[in-house]
Design an enzyme around this catalytic site. Structure first.
Site, mmCIF file in Angstrom:
data_model
loop_
_atom_site.group_PDB
_atom_site.id
_atom_site.type_symbol
_atom_site.label_atom_id
_atom_site.label_comp_id
_atom_site.label_asym_id
_atom_site.label_seq_id
_atom_site.Cartn_x
_atom_site.Cartn_y
_atom_site.Cartn_z
ATOM 1 N N LYS A 43 5.591 15.760 1.576
ATOM 2 C CA LYS A 43 5.190 14.363 1.450
ATOM 3 C C LYS A 43 6.146 13.561 0.568
ATOM 4 O O LYS A 43 6.490 12.421 0.873
ATOM 5 C CB LYS A 43 3.761 14.262 0.930
ATOM 6 C CG LYS A 43 2.719 14.661 1.968
ATOM 7 C CD LYS A 43 1.315 14.412 1.493
ATOM 8 C CE LYS A 43 0.338 14.661 2.629
ATOM 9 N NZ LYS A 43 0.551 13.768 3.773
ATOM 10 N N ASN A 187 -5.773 7.930 3.302
ATOM 11 C CA ASN A 187 -6.296 7.727 4.652
ATOM 12 C C ASN A 187 -7.817 7.857 4.583
ATOM 13 O O ASN A 187 -8.385 7.980 3.494
ATOM 14 C CB ASN A 187 -5.659 8.708 5.657
ATOM 15 C CG ASN A 187 -6.005 10.162 5.390
ATOM 16 O OD1 ASN A 187 -6.966 10.482 4.671
ATOM 17 N ND2 ASN A 187 -5.236 11.069 5.965
ATOM 18 N N THR A 223 -5.413 3.688 5.054
ATOM 19 C CA THR A 223 -4.830 3.773 6.395
ATOM 20 C C THR A 223 -5.834 4.443 7.335
ATOM 21 O O THR A 223 -6.448 5.452 6.994
ATOM 22 C CB THR A 223 -3.497 4.550 6.376
ATOM 23 O OG1 THR A 223 -3.704 5.855 5.826
ATOM 24 C CG2 THR A 223 -2.474 3.815 5.527
ATOM 25 N N ASP A 255 3.406 9.138 5.495
ATOM 26 C CA ASP A 255 4.506 9.137 4.526
ATOM 27 C C ASP A 255 5.519 8.036 4.854
ATOM 28 O O ASP A 255 6.041 7.369 3.958
ATOM 29 C CB ASP A 255 5.200 10.497 4.512
ATOM 30 C CG ASP A 255 4.273 11.613 4.074
ATOM 31 O OD1 ASP A 255 3.351 11.341 3.286
ATOM 32 O OD2 ASP A 255 4.472 12.756 4.521
#
Length: 305
Positions: A43, A187, A223, A255
């Site tokens: 990440k 997320n 997200t 990412d």
């Protein structure tokens, strides 16, 4: 982009081993894979390359092993313009690895071997402290020890650097770390882990975002994959829809979003809506190609579409 951003990352560096399969195997089932590939990932590395390809001045704190994967990853980061002067080669640990089961649908399941990423020490951060004086943002994720992120953010805040936290993969975070965070970008799964709110739509995303604001974080972006990104900030509140594209591989999409976001976002977050739209476009380009780092677009490619 009014002026070039300088982004400092503390994060993971992995070699991704991608196993292409028609679908996930059932418990007890043996099945053949369709193909195997390796690609740069982690990440932290993904986000740093995304920022660099969107023309931010990018630096990195991390660790790799004294092995072929570590050598490959260092070269990959450097070739993409990432300053690796604070990436240490760990003689006692292997380079981090991610084993990715990539299905025909484009969805993936990932198993991480943290390796050298888990061996970061406080002195790794202290040794890089001079670079905070020049940074716009300090960015980190949960593939390194959370205590190191706290130390990183604490030094950043003292230097007047804005902090961006990607709480991925999903796990609980201390109140202290959240209080050191200026912008959090989870997320829906990660947001649920932090707030207990199950996100199904814009309304529940707003509920989760407000829970994070109540924890002391002024700026929140959740997200939501194909739905888009929900923003709860002083400058802008609401859902920004995702770009509709044909998905090949979602690995590294989040990412790409964060790295691209950090490259165009103003220090005071005043252009958050514009920055999220740019980041969403970058992520939409990334999911149309295989692999994490190989799929990350340049600024020119994002603006051309």
């Amino acid at each position: 982009m009014k002026n070039k951003k300088t982004v400092f990352f503390l994060g993971s560096i992995n070699m991704d081993i991608i196993l292409q399969v028609a679908r996930l195997p059932k418990p007890g089932e043996t099945m053949a894979m369709k193909d195997l590939k390796t690609a740069g990932g982690g990440k932290g590395a993904n986000q740093a390359v995304a920022a660099a390809r969107s023309e931010a001045a990018t630096s990195f704190i991390g660790r790799v092993g004294a092995d072929n994967y570590g050598e490959t990853m260092l070269k990959l980061l450097q070739d993409n313009g990432v300053d690796c002067s604070n990436v240490k080669v760990d003689q006692a640990a292997i380079t981090g690895q991610a084993f990715i089961l990539l299905q025909d649908s484009g969805q993936n399941s990932i198993i991480i071997n943290g390796g050298a990423n888990q061996c970061l020490q406080p002195q790794d951060i202290v040794a890089a402290s001079e670079q905070f004086q020049h940074a716009t943002f300090a960015v980190s994720q949960f593939e390194v020890p959370l205590q190191r992120i706290e130390e990183f953010f604490r030094i950043a805040k003292r230097a007047g650097v804005a902090t961006i936290l990607n709480p991925a993969p999903a796990k609980k975070a201390s109140a202290k770390l959240l209080q050191l965070t200026d912008l959090i970008v989870p997320n829906e799964v990660e947001a649920q882990e932090l707030t207990g709110v199950v996100i199904k739509d814009e309304q529940t995303a707003r509920q989760a975002a407000l829970e994070l604001v109540n924890k002391g974080i002024k700026n929140v972006i959740i997200t939501l994959g194909s739905l888009g990104a929900y923003c709860q900030t002083p400058a802008f509140t609401g859902l920004i829809p995702a770009f509709k594209v044909e998905v090949v591989d979602t690995t590294g999409a989040g990412d790409t979003f964060i790295g691209a976001l950090s490259s165009v976002l103003e220090h005071d977050f005043s252009n958050i809506e514009e920055a999220v739209r740019y980041a969403s476009k970058a992520a939409s380009l990334a999911v149309q190609h295989l692999g994490a780092i190989p799929s990350i677009p340049t600024r020119k490619q994002v603006l051309a579409k």
